[in-house]
Design an enzyme around this catalytic site. Structure first.
Site, PDB file in Angstrom:
ATOM      1  N   CYS A   1       0.801  -1.058  -0.043  1.00 39.30           N
ATOM      2  CA  CYS A   1      -0.314  -0.035  -0.121  1.00 39.30           C
ATOM      3  C   CYS A   1       0.952   1.468   0.259  1.00 39.30           C
ATOM      4  O   CYS A   1       1.779   1.511  -0.732  1.00 39.30           O
ATOM      5  CB  CYS A   1      -1.020   0.179   0.817  1.00 39.30           C
ATOM      6  SG  CYS A   1      -2.276   1.325   0.676  1.00 39.30           S
ATOM      7  N   HIS A  52      -3.627  -4.293   0.451  1.00 36.47           N
ATOM      8  CA  HIS A  52      -3.537  -4.936   1.338  1.00 36.47           C
ATOM      9  C   HIS A  52      -3.406  -6.581   1.367  1.00 36.47           C
ATOM     10  O   HIS A  52      -4.255  -6.604   1.336  1.00 36.47           O
ATOM     11  CB  HIS A  52      -4.279  -4.547   2.268  1.00 36.47           C
ATOM     12  CG  HIS A  52      -4.414  -2.668   3.192  1.00 36.47           C
ATOM     13  ND1 HIS A  52      -3.505  -2.310   3.676  1.00 36.47           N
ATOM     14  CD2 HIS A  52      -4.980  -1.766   2.329  1.00 36.47           C
ATOM     15  CE1 HIS A  52      -3.331  -1.113   3.849  1.00 36.47           C
ATOM     16  NE2 HIS A  52      -4.060   0.036   2.946  1.00 36.47           N
ATOM     17  N   GLU A 107      -2.605  -8.366   4.210  1.00 37.99           N
ATOM     18  CA  GLU A 107      -2.858  -8.601   4.897  1.00 37.99           C
ATOM     19  C   GLU A 107      -4.535  -8.244   5.905  1.00 37.99           C
ATOM     20  O   GLU A 107      -4.841  -8.937   6.550  1.00 37.99           O
ATOM     21  CB  GLU A 107      -2.698  -7.683   6.310  1.00 37.99           C
ATOM     22  CG  GLU A 107      -3.477  -6.535   6.570  1.00 37.99           C
ATOM     23  CD  GLU A 107      -2.604  -5.445   5.301  1.00 37.99           C
ATOM     24  OE1 GLU A 107      -2.437  -4.355   5.424  1.00 37.99           O
ATOM     25  OE2 GLU A 107      -2.507  -5.747   4.602  1.00 37.99           O
TER      26      GLU A 107
END
Length: 232
Positions: free
Chosen positions: A83, A214, A216
């Protein structure tokens, strides 16, 4: 899994807890690191981040982490920005003026140009979107476009697959939140995404990796990318 510990650069910009948890979930030994003098002790570094480019670079510069990251990258060990962290890898950004980045990947970061969108869309680009993978060009050679990739053009047959996307299909969905995107030479683009127009959403320059979404927050696909990075 992998060799040695992973350093997650802690410069007080965003989603460090969720990034740490994702690395632990794939079996990695990871630590949050705010001391630049410790960075060289690790086998790999990941640079996450949420927020504004100039604030992030100010934090990295003032702490001495910018130079530590550059030294780590020069050592040949793997580093991955995600990001905002991916954007920081570039030479500059136009966010709130002109600001220098880490300069680890040639190129710049620009705002989405809504005047070029193929249909009206809101900025920021937020939510799930598709990334189309592509291989790496031989160093210094640029050929083809991602349209060739989408159409199965044979010019991509000789490209080397990136290990970051091992075990994944040629296209997959990841979670995005951003108003700016990278512009760089085709040789560094390993993934592209369409939002109003096509933009570079993943990059690689030798041992330096970056992805705009992202991982995650991207469920199993995102965890697979993190696992692949750990295995490098």
């Amino acid at each position: 899994m992998g060799n040695g510990k992973i350093a997650i650069v802690d410069y007080k910009m965003g989603n460090l807890g969720s990034v740490f948890n994702a690395f632990i979930k794939v079996g990695a030994e990871a630590e949050l690191v705010s001391d630049p003098e410790r960075l060289s002790d690790y086998s790999k570094v990941t640079l996450p981040g949420v927020g504004a480019f100039p604030d992030a670079m100010k934090s990295l510069d003032q702490s001495g982490m910018s130079q530590a990251i550059k030294a780590f990258a020069a050592s040949g060990k793997p580093i991955m920005g995600t990001c905002l962290g991916m954007q920081l890898l570039f030479e500059s950004s136009e966010e709130f003026g002109e600001h220098k980045g880490l300069g680890l990947i040639p190129g710049k970061v620009v705002a989405f140009d809504e005047s070029k969108f193929d249909h009206p869309l809101k900025v920021p680009h937020m939510g799930w979107n598709e990334m189309f993978c592509r291989g790496l060009h031989p160093k210094g050679i640029s050929k083809g476009t991602s349209n060739d990739l989408l159409q199965g053009n044979e010019s991509f047959a000789s490209l080397t697959p990136t290990k970051l996307f091992d075990g994944l299909p040629d296209d997959f969905y990841l979670y995005f939140v951003h108003s700016f995107h990278a512009v760089c030479d085709e040789r560094y683009a390993i993934g592209k995404t369409h939002y109003g127009y096509e933009f570079v959403s993943a990059v690689q320059n030798d041992n330096i990796y970056g992805i705009q979404p992202h991982p995650e927050k991207s469920h199993d696909v995102g965890l697979k990318i993190i696992e692949n990075f750990v295995k490098l």
